[in-house]
Design an enzyme around this catalytic site. Sequence first.
Site, PDB file in Angstrom:
ATOM      1  CE1 TYR A 145      28.586  70.562  25.106  1.00 47.94           C
ATOM      2  CE2 TYR A 145      30.612  71.268  24.041  1.00 47.94           C
ATOM      3  CZ  TYR A 145      29.963  70.724  25.130  1.00 47.94           C
ATOM      4  OH  TYR A 145      30.677  70.348  26.247  1.00 47.94           O
ATOM      5  CD  GLU A 147      26.830  80.830  19.541  1.00 46.14           C
ATOM      6  OE1 GLU A 147      26.919  81.370  20.658  1.00 46.14           O
ATOM      7  OE2 GLU A 147      27.397  81.302  18.529  1.00 46.14           O
ATOM      8  CG  ASP A 271      36.917  68.165  14.104  1.00 44.50           C
ATOM      9  OD1 ASP A 271      36.234  67.226  14.524  1.00 44.50           O
ATOM     10  OD2 ASP A 271      38.100  68.352  14.450  1.00 44.50           O
TER      11      ASP A 271
END
Length: 310
Positions: A145, A147, A271
Amino acid sequence: MRHLISGAAGFIGSHLCDRLLADGGEVVALDNLITGSRENLRHLENHPRFRFAECDVAKSVQADGKFDHVWHLASLASPKFYLMYPIETLESGSTATRNMLEVAHRDNARFLITSTSECYGDPLEHPQVETYWGNVNCVGERSCYDESKRYAEAMTMAFHRKHGVRTNIARIFNTYGPKMALNDGRVVPAFIDQALRGEALTIFGDGSQTRSFCFVSDLVDGLVRLANSEERFPVNLGNPVEMSISEFAERIQRLMGTNSPIVYKNLPSDDPKQRKPDIGKAARVLGWAPKVDLETGLGETVAYFKTKVG
Ligand code: UDP
């Protein structure tokens, strides 16, 4: 204005369709429905200035005629789905972005891409300002996501620099509201769904990580302002009221009058520990700031989810 929108059946896309139609525009809405839902656009089916086509813009953009504005929103924005579909996620940032940019270039149209706060990765600077280059694990699970969006931003700037396309880049921070999918997995729908079902709220990690939540009407207003601006570099759009996930769980419990217990689950890898937008640039360049407070926005969101939870 004739608008072409990818990801139109998604959460933000469907609200953008409503806004552009209300402003008098004509909308051609595309979505491959991998995470978007036809239900989100059902109310527009007979609108004279609206047309929907099921189309994967990573393969080709199937839309006739000339456009004034191209909006590339197609994206698997929830960690649950981008981890499930990492290759499609990379393609929505890369090939799909290129294909949508080609349409804008061909038609001499404006182009806006919805990028993300994930460009900052697990940020070492706080709050995040647009000039911060980020701290991204380029081979981690979230890299599909992060990159892809960083590539999408680079491709957008390349089309602007090389071909003079009138581009805008919005870096969207956590956004919530009606029409999020119940099974989306992100923290707002997850907690509301759990509270409505009387299930335990699932906090990942110890709940000390922070986020801030922007209501969708504020976000869409920021997107439209950005699209009408002369700003070519990224602009953060999000709500700067930061809180820990534990605090957010308490707010949900209080607001919904539930005594659902809390259970702790493993923290997903990479996260981000903290996230809060610096929206100084959006205020300066767009005259924009969010207006909807969390209680009001969550109230509307809970009312929507009540119609969905059987
Ligand atoms: N989160 C959580 N419980 C859930 C879903 C998410 O504690 O059921 C946490 C997640 O680990 C993250 C934060 O809430 O720290 C926001 O997650 P979300 O998936 O909404 O979006 P992100 O900001 O990670 O893109």
